[in-house]
Design a protein around this motif. Structure first.
Motif: not given
Length: 277
Positions: A1, A3, A24, A37, A218, A220, A245, A249, A273-275
């Motif tokens: 992840y 951000h 996070v 998050a 994923f 977002v 990621p 971002c 934020f991307i996981a």
């Protein structure tokens, strides 16, 4: 992840601070099975103080509420943000015309719970055959939604654009006190905004729980600075081009920033934020 948060460009206020905040917690409340998050988008003169207050208090209040309501996440989340909202009203900064939205994700084993207050957004990228599709996990709480519009009107709000009519282009519909030129909120839920609270702009989250599957690739979370000119699917398509990621971002934020300057003379604060799942 990963951000990234980009401060907005405001020609009339070149040194305006970034009012977005992010939290996070890879081990929420000391529990390695829970990952949290959240993205918080402040607005108004004290917007940064509001978003930072929520960022700094969400773990403590949500953990306490979950201990009281271990079997009911939605109720725990609602109670936690109701208390954060009340505590914000008691702080030294003035939240009468300032506040923050909140979009959060809590992973627990193979389930993710999304809680939304305001007009930030959560999406998930899901593989369907050869195509990766974007699905929204939250619904923006704005006067464009008929249910939200009617709810605030029932509390005494007047819903109009600055041109005094609801339209689908130009200025969005906003929430006003009857006969007043304020607060003018373009959202119908917020933490803080104590003046708007009297006309229905509350801090009650909408919660969605989803069982994750191998098709989910994923997740977002992003402030409305991302979604102003980018669709859910466009963001998902961009993320598919990256294995990292953080690079994803950076690409999303850069494209959102570029489009703001193409269509406006300013940009909003932009946070994503991307996981990868």
């Amino acid at each position: 992840y990963a951000h990234v948060s980009q401060r907005g460009y405001y020609p009339e206020d070149l040194y305006k601070c970034n009012q977005d905040a992010i939290k996070v917690l890879p081990s929420f409340g000391g529990d390695d099975a829970r990952f949290f998050a959240g993205v918080f988008d402040g607005h108004g003169a004290e917007g940064d103080a509001c978003s930072h207050f929520v960022r700094d208090n969400v773990e403590e209040r949500l953990k306490a509420a979950m201990q009281e309501e271990p079997a009911d996440f939605e109720r725990a989340y609602t109670e936690a943000f109701a208390e954060i909202n009340e505590r914000m009203h008691e702080q030294d900064f003035d939240d009468s015309m300032s506040g923050t939205t909140a979009i959060t994700a809590t992973f627990h084993d193979s389930e993710v719970s999304i809680a939304n207050i305001g007009d930030s957004r959560a999406i998930i990228g899901q593989r369907q055959g050869k195509r990766l599709m974007a699905f929204s996990l939250s619904v923006d709480q704005t006067p464009y939604r008929r249910d939200e519009r009617e709810r605030v009107k029932a509390s005494g709000a007047v819903v109009m654009s600055c041109d005094q009519e609801i339209d689908n282009g130009g200025d969005p519909p906003r929430v006003w006190a009857e006969g007043k030129s304020f607060p003018g909120c373009a959202f119908t839920r917020s933490i803080g905004d104590s003046f708007a609270e009297a006309i229905g702009v509350n801090a009650e989250p909408e919660v969605l729980c989803k069982q994750l599957t191998p098709a989910d690739k994923f997740l977002v979370l992003a402030s409305d600075g991302v979604w102003e000119f980018l669709t859910n699917q466009t963001v998902a398509d961009m993320i598919c081009n990256f294995d990292d990621p953080l690079e994803a971002c950076r690409a999303v934020v850069a494209e959102a920033y570029r489009l703001w300057l193409q269509f406006e003379i300013r940009t909003d604060d932009i946070t994503v934020f991307i996981a990868f799942i």
